[in-house]
Design a protein around this motif. Structure first.
Motif, short mmCIF file in Angstrom:
data_model
loop_
_atom_site.label_atom_id
_atom_site.label_comp_id
_atom_site.label_asym_id
_atom_site.label_seq_id
_atom_site.Cartn_x
_atom_site.Cartn_y
_atom_site.Cartn_z
N UNK A 127 -20.40 -54.23 29.19
CA UNK A 127 -21.08 -52.94 29.23
C UNK A 127 -22.32 -52.98 28.33
N UNK A 128 -22.14 -53.57 27.17
CA UNK A 128 -23.22 -53.63 26.19
C UNK A 128 -24.38 -54.47 26.69
N UNK A 130 -25.41 -54.67 29.59
CA UNK A 130 -26.10 -53.99 30.69
C UNK A 130 -25.95 -54.72 32.00
N UNK A 209 -14.12 -45.53 25.74
CA UNK A 209 -15.33 -46.21 26.22
C UNK A 209 -16.49 -45.23 26.29
N UNK A 210 -16.21 -44.07 26.89
CA UNK A 210 -17.25 -43.08 27.09
C UNK A 210 -17.81 -42.60 25.74
N UNK A 213 -20.11 -45.27 24.26
CA UNK A 213 -21.42 -45.35 24.93
C UNK A 213 -22.25 -44.12 24.58
N UNK A 214 -21.58 -42.96 24.52
CA UNK A 214 -22.29 -41.73 24.19
C UNK A 214 -22.91 -41.81 22.80
N UNK A 216 -23.76 -44.51 21.31
CA UNK A 216 -24.82 -45.51 21.34
C UNK A 216 -26.13 -44.93 21.86
N UNK A 217 -26.04 -44.05 22.85
CA UNK A 217 -27.24 -43.50 23.45
C UNK A 217 -27.59 -42.12 22.87
N UNK A 219 -29.27 -41.06 20.47
CA UNK A 219 -30.63 -40.78 20.00
C UNK A 219 -31.61 -40.62 21.16
N UNK A 220 -31.21 -41.00 22.35
CA UNK A 220 -32.18 -40.99 23.44
C UNK A 220 -31.98 -39.83 24.40
N UNK A 221 -30.83 -39.20 24.32
CA UNK A 221 -30.56 -38.13 25.28
C UNK A 221 -31.17 -36.82 24.78
N UNK A 222 -31.72 -36.04 25.69
CA UNK A 222 -32.33 -34.76 25.31
C UNK A 222 -31.26 -33.77 24.89
N UNK A 223 -31.53 -33.13 23.75
CA UNK A 223 -30.56 -32.15 23.30
C UNK A 223 -30.91 -30.76 23.82
#
Lengths: 223, 245
Positions: A127-128, A130, A209-210, A213-214, A216-217, A219-223
């Motif tokens: 998963x890491x 990609x 797992x979720x 991953x959450x 990990x990402x 910082x990139x997802x719009x809040x």
């Protein structure tokens, strides 16, 4: 009182913890701890393949399992093969023909459920990296004690004392079985009981797992 | 941000058909980008990452990768590995090495070919990228001009970063490279294969650019903005503190 406690114990799995991308050189890596069982895995791929391993229609998926001490023997080679077959079923190997995907698993600590921890660790490393996958896979371990009770995610001591030992791997879409690996003697009902307990516990692994991953990402997802 | 959406974190195996039918109107055909596949009438995620949507009909998964898989039309930095009379081979960090014809340079003819050496860096565009064939590079555009493509000067500094970081710094909304340029003179070439070449007037400045880029990996857009303003004001201590946070 005792039975109550035991009932509770059989239904839960030990604490899962993981770190993704903890190594800098590989394309994907993960260290996963299931209780005191710890496995480090690293993925390289898709990379160039040795000519004798080249497959014209899909990537060659290679796994190297490194035991804690000594050289890998027959049991390690068998474990390697089980992990390979489980994960190859979920990877989209046909996207990278004439390439190779290399996975290295290093056992760090063994306190029962090593095969399950290996599969989970390998899945997280893939998963890491990609790499394209059909679905995720979660493996769980259960034993049947000499008294005939089902014990989910046992420690090494409980595993050694048990009558039978099961490792199941489930896929994330319909939670169907991909791999079933058993040792010892057991009845059909015992097998089914173990399977169902592991299947319901697999949801926890997928949730884990979720969550990883959450994070990990995050910082990139719009809040 | 009305026409671009960072939707949510997705994992392999997830079906997003319902989600897409809510976003893309029936008048458009949905275009599936990287990380998505169609299985009969379902759209399934194949990579873990952030599901992104661009109006009117583009959907893709943005994931973290370190290994490059060639895509036609992308700009990459290659390292020449072998030299032939007609073609050279370049390592672009993918599974296969890429082929670069010596005739695909601006003004090159059979008699007048560019003189490439093993170890040279080329900034090139991927012309052929198929899973069954080795990738092919070109150093000219469709008008036969080199544009910004070609051999990179030997005075620069090359480093490798994760692919998502290259996409991040090349994104038009990212102020990092522009702000750095207002403070220090430097040249930069970033390839989609994760290779970044920089050339500044002093070693200190080269390192400043290198650090600023590598620290931007784990920063949110707001944090990048803060770092940029500190770089701009020449506040070296504050810059370092922000970087190390």
């Amino acid at each position: 009182m005792l039975s109550d406690n035991k009932e509770n114990e059989t239904q839960s799995i030990r604490t899962l913890s993981a770190e993704l991308s903890n190594l800098s050189r590989p394309d994907g890596s993960a260290i996963v701890a299931q209780g005191d069982t710890v496995v480090q895995s690293a993925v390289y791929g898709p990379v160039e393949v040795r000519p004798n391993k080249e497959l014209p229609d899909k990537a060659y998926f290679d796994i190297v399992y490194k035991p804690l001490t000594g050289l890998p023997g027959c049991p390690e080679k068998l474990r390697e093969r089980v992990i390979r077959n489980t994960l190859e079923a979920t990877l989209l190997v046909n996207l990278h023909p004439r390439k190779s995907i290399n996975l290295i698993l290093q056992e760090m600590q063994n306190d029962g459920g090593l095969l399950a921890c290996c599969i989970n660790s390998a899945c997280m490393a893939l998963m890491d990296a990609g790499l394209a996958m059909k679905c995720l896979v979660a493996a769980l371990n259960a034993v049947i004690t000499t008294e005939g009770d089902v014990l989910l995610d046992p420690s090494l001591k409980q595993e050694e004392e048990a009558k039978a030992c099961f490792t199941f791997a489930f896929e994330s879409i319909n939670h169907e079985v991909i791999t079933s690996n058993t040792q010892g003697s057991y009845s059909e009902t015992e097998f089914k009981k173990c399977l169902e307990i592991c299947r319901s516990a697999s949801m926890k692994v997928f949730d884990f797992y979720r969550e990883c991953v959450q994070r990990r990402f995050s910082k990139e997802i719009d809040r | 941000m009305a026409n671009r959406l960072n939707c949510r974190v997705v994992l392999p195996g997830e079906s997003i058909s319902n989600f897409i039918s809510g976003l893309v109107s029936d008048n458009f055909k949905t275009v599936l980008g990287p990380g998505l596949q169609r299985h009969s009438d379902e759209i399934v995620v194949t990579k873990c990452g952030i599901l992104k949507y661009k109006k009117p009909n583009l959907v893709w998964v943005e994931s973290h990768e370190k290994r490059y898989v060639p895509v036609r039309g992308e700009y990459v930095i290659g390292i020449i590995t072998t030299k032939g009379s007609e073609v050279v081979r370049a390592d672009i960090g993918a599974g296969d090495s890429a082929v670069l014809s010596l005739l695909s340079f601006e003004g090159a003819t059979k008699r007048n070919k560019p003189n490439l050496q093993v170890g040279d860096l080329v900034y090139a565009r991927v012309l052929v990228a198929s899973k069954d064939m080795e990738p092919e590079l070109v150093c000219v555009n469709s008008h036969g001009k080199s544009g910004e493509l070609g051999v990179l000067p030997s005075s620069g500094f090359l480093f490798t970063v994760p692919l998502n970081l290259v996409r991040k710094i090349l994104c038009p909304s990212c102020p990092l490279l522009k702000t750095l340029g207002e403070r220090i003179p430097y040249e930069i070439t970033a390839g989609a294969n994760g290779r970044v070449w920089i050339n500044a007037n002093t070693i200190q400045n080269t390192l400043l650019v290198y650090n600023a880029i590598s620290f931007a990996e784990h920063m949110t857009p707001e944090e990048v903005n803060i770092m940029c303003s500190e770089i701009l004001h020449g506040n070296q201590e504050a810059t370092l503190v922000t970087m190390l946070k």
